[in-house]
Design a protein around this motif. Structure first.
Motif, PDB file in Angstrom:
ATOM      1  N   UNK A  28       7.957 -88.915  63.381  1.00 26.97           N
ATOM      2  CA  UNK A  28       9.104 -89.061  62.475  1.00 26.97           C
ATOM      3  C   UNK A  28      10.008 -87.840  62.552  1.00 26.97           C
ATOM      4  N   UNK A  29       9.401 -86.651  62.637  1.00 21.21           N
ATOM      5  CA  UNK A  29      10.181 -85.418  62.727  1.00 21.21           C
ATOM      6  C   UNK A  29      10.903 -85.321  64.070  1.00 21.21           C
ATOM      7  N   UNK A  30      10.172 -85.533  65.148  1.00 21.68           N
ATOM      8  CA  UNK A  30      10.727 -85.368  66.486  1.00 21.68           C
ATOM      9  C   UNK A  30      11.769 -86.431  66.820  1.00 21.68           C
ATOM     10  N   UNK A  31      11.449 -87.681  66.556  1.00 18.49           N
ATOM     11  CA  UNK A  31      12.317 -88.789  66.961  1.00 18.49           C
ATOM     12  C   UNK A  31      13.434 -89.091  65.980  1.00 18.49           C
ATOM     13  N   UNK A  32      13.228 -88.743  64.690  1.00 18.72           N
ATOM     14  CA  UNK A  32      14.192 -89.158  63.670  1.00 18.72           C
ATOM     15  C   UNK A  32      14.661 -88.033  62.758  1.00 18.72           C
ATOM     16  N   UNK A  33      14.118 -86.838  62.936  1.00 20.77           N
ATOM     17  CA  UNK A  33      14.530 -85.707  62.110  1.00 20.77           C
ATOM     18  C   UNK A  33      14.125 -85.840  60.650  1.00 20.77           C
ATOM     19  N   UNK A  56      11.733 -95.756  55.932  1.00 16.21           N
ATOM     20  CA  UNK A  56      11.226 -97.081  56.286  1.00 16.21           C
ATOM     21  C   UNK A  56      11.820 -97.538  57.610  1.00 16.21           C
ATOM     22  N   UNK A  57      13.119 -97.345  57.776  1.00 16.33           N
ATOM     23  CA  UNK A  57      13.760 -97.739  59.041  1.00 16.33           C
ATOM     24  C   UNK A  57      13.165 -96.970  60.216  1.00 16.33           C
ATOM     25  N   UNK A  58      12.930 -95.689  60.016  1.00 22.20           N
ATOM     26  CA  UNK A  58      12.330 -94.876  61.074  1.00 22.20           C
ATOM     27  C   UNK A  58      10.905 -95.354  61.376  1.00 22.20           C
ATOM     28  N   UNK A  59      10.139 -95.669  60.332  1.00 21.91           N
ATOM     29  CA  UNK A  59       8.779 -96.183  60.533  1.00 21.91           C
ATOM     30  C   UNK A  59       8.788 -97.469  61.343  1.00 21.91           C
ATOM     31  N   UNK A  60       9.757 -98.328  61.079  1.00 24.63           N
ATOM     32  CA  UNK A  60       9.860 -99.586  61.814  1.00 24.63           C
ATOM     33  C   UNK A  60      10.027 -99.327  63.299  1.00 24.63           C
ATOM     34  N   UNK A  61      10.812 -98.314  63.628  1.00 26.85           N
ATOM     35  CA  UNK A  61      11.001 -97.971  65.040  1.00 26.85           C
ATOM     36  C   UNK A  61       9.747 -97.323  65.624  1.00 26.85           C
ATOM     37  N   UNK A  62       9.174 -96.378  64.900  1.00 26.75           N
ATOM     38  CA  UNK A  62       7.972 -95.690  65.372  1.00 26.75           C
ATOM     39  C   UNK A  62       6.856 -96.695  65.640  1.00 26.75           C
ATOM     40  N   UNK A  63       6.674 -97.654  64.746  1.00 28.11           N
ATOM     41  CA  UNK A  63       5.608 -98.642  64.884  1.00 28.11           C
ATOM     42  C   UNK A  63       6.032 -99.879  65.673  1.00 28.11           C
ATOM     43  N   UNK A  64       7.285 -99.897  66.158  1.00 27.10           N
ATOM     44  CA  UNK A  64       7.791-101.008  66.957  1.00 27.10           C
ATOM     45  C   UNK A  64       7.509-102.350  66.271  1.00 27.10           C
ATOM     46  N   UNK A  65       7.935-102.439  65.012  1.00 27.56           N
ATOM     47  CA  UNK A  65       7.695-103.654  64.233  1.00 27.56           C
ATOM     48  C   UNK A  65       8.560-104.803  64.731  1.00 27.56           C
ATOM     49  N   UNK A  66       7.974-105.985  64.763  1.00 28.33           N
ATOM     50  CA  UNK A  66       8.729-107.166  65.155  1.00 28.33           C
ATOM     51  C   UNK A  66       9.619-107.603  63.979  1.00 28.33           C
ATOM     52  N   UNK A  67      10.569-108.517  64.224  1.00 27.49           N
ATOM     53  CA  UNK A  67      11.507-108.908  63.159  1.00 27.49           C
ATOM     54  C   UNK A  67      10.837-109.398  61.872  1.00 27.49           C
ATOM     55  N   UNK A  69       7.846-108.582  60.669  1.00 26.14           N
ATOM     56  CA  UNK A  69       7.274-107.422  59.988  1.00 26.14           C
ATOM     57  C   UNK A  69       8.366-106.617  59.295  1.00 26.14           C
ATOM     58  N   UNK A  70       9.518-106.513  59.932  1.00 30.75           N
ATOM     59  CA  UNK A  70      10.636-105.777  59.333  1.00 30.75           C
ATOM     60  C   UNK A  70      11.113-106.448  58.046  1.00 30.75           C
ATOM     61  N   UNK A  71      11.228-107.762  58.091  1.00 26.85           N
ATOM     62  CA  UNK A  71      11.645-108.493  56.888  1.00 26.85           C
ATOM     63  C   UNK A  71      10.641-108.295  55.753  1.00 26.85           C
ATOM     64  N   UNK A  72       9.380-108.369  56.074  1.00 19.67           N
ATOM     65  CA  UNK A  72       8.346-108.198  55.063  1.00 19.67           C
ATOM     66  C   UNK A  72       8.363-106.776  54.500  1.00 19.67           C
ATOM     67  N   UNK A  73       8.610-105.795  55.349  1.00 20.23           N
ATOM     68  CA  UNK A  73       8.674-104.416  54.888  1.00 20.23           C
ATOM     69  C   UNK A  73       9.858-104.221  53.942  1.00 20.23           C
ATOM     70  N   UNK A  74      11.008-104.785  54.271  1.00 22.96           N
ATOM     71  CA  UNK A  74      12.168-104.687  53.371  1.00 22.96           C
ATOM     72  C   UNK A  74      11.883-105.335  52.026  1.00 22.96           C
ATOM     73  N   UNK A  75      11.149-106.431  52.057  1.00 23.23           N
ATOM     74  CA  UNK A  75      10.804-107.126  50.811  1.00 23.23           C
ATOM     75  C   UNK A  75      10.031-106.213  49.870  1.00 23.23           C
ATOM     76  N   UNK A  76       9.175-105.370  50.431  1.00 16.26           N
ATOM     77  CA  UNK A  76       8.355-104.471  49.626  1.00 16.26           C
ATOM     78  C   UNK A  76       9.212-103.505  48.822  1.00 16.26           C
TER      79      UNK A  76
END
Length: 79
Positions: A28-33, A56-67, A69-76
């Motif tokens: 998260x630090x290296x790739x997204x500051x 959360x957006x950075x985590x989605x990229x780090x974990x390469x979440x599929x669409x 999973x991304x929708x479910x994460x936003x719901x949270x």
């Protein structure tokens, strides 16, 4: 998705990659500051806190979440 499922989902993702919480923090630090402690990651995985939107957006990229999973994460976080 409940917060319970969100915590389990990100822990499962981390385990699948074979990463420690420290590895995720470093990515998260290296790739997204974004500076996040291992303790914060533990809180998310144990459903005691949720990440901010930017993180959360950075985590989605780090974990390469599929669409889905991304929708479910936003719901949270209610977005």
């Amino acid at each position: 998705m409940s917060a319970l499922n969100f915590g389990a989902m990100i822990k499962k993702k981390r385990d699948r990659y074979g990463w420690t919480m420290g590895n995720v923090s470093q990515k998260l630090q290296t790739d997204h500051g974004i500076s996040i402690t291992r303790g914060a990651i533990s809180l998310w995985e144990n459903n005691k806190a949720i990440p901010r939107m930017q993180t959360l957006r950075a985590l989605m990229e780090v974990y390469d979440m599929d669409p889905m999973e991304r929708l479910l994460a936003y719901e949270v976080i209610g977005q």
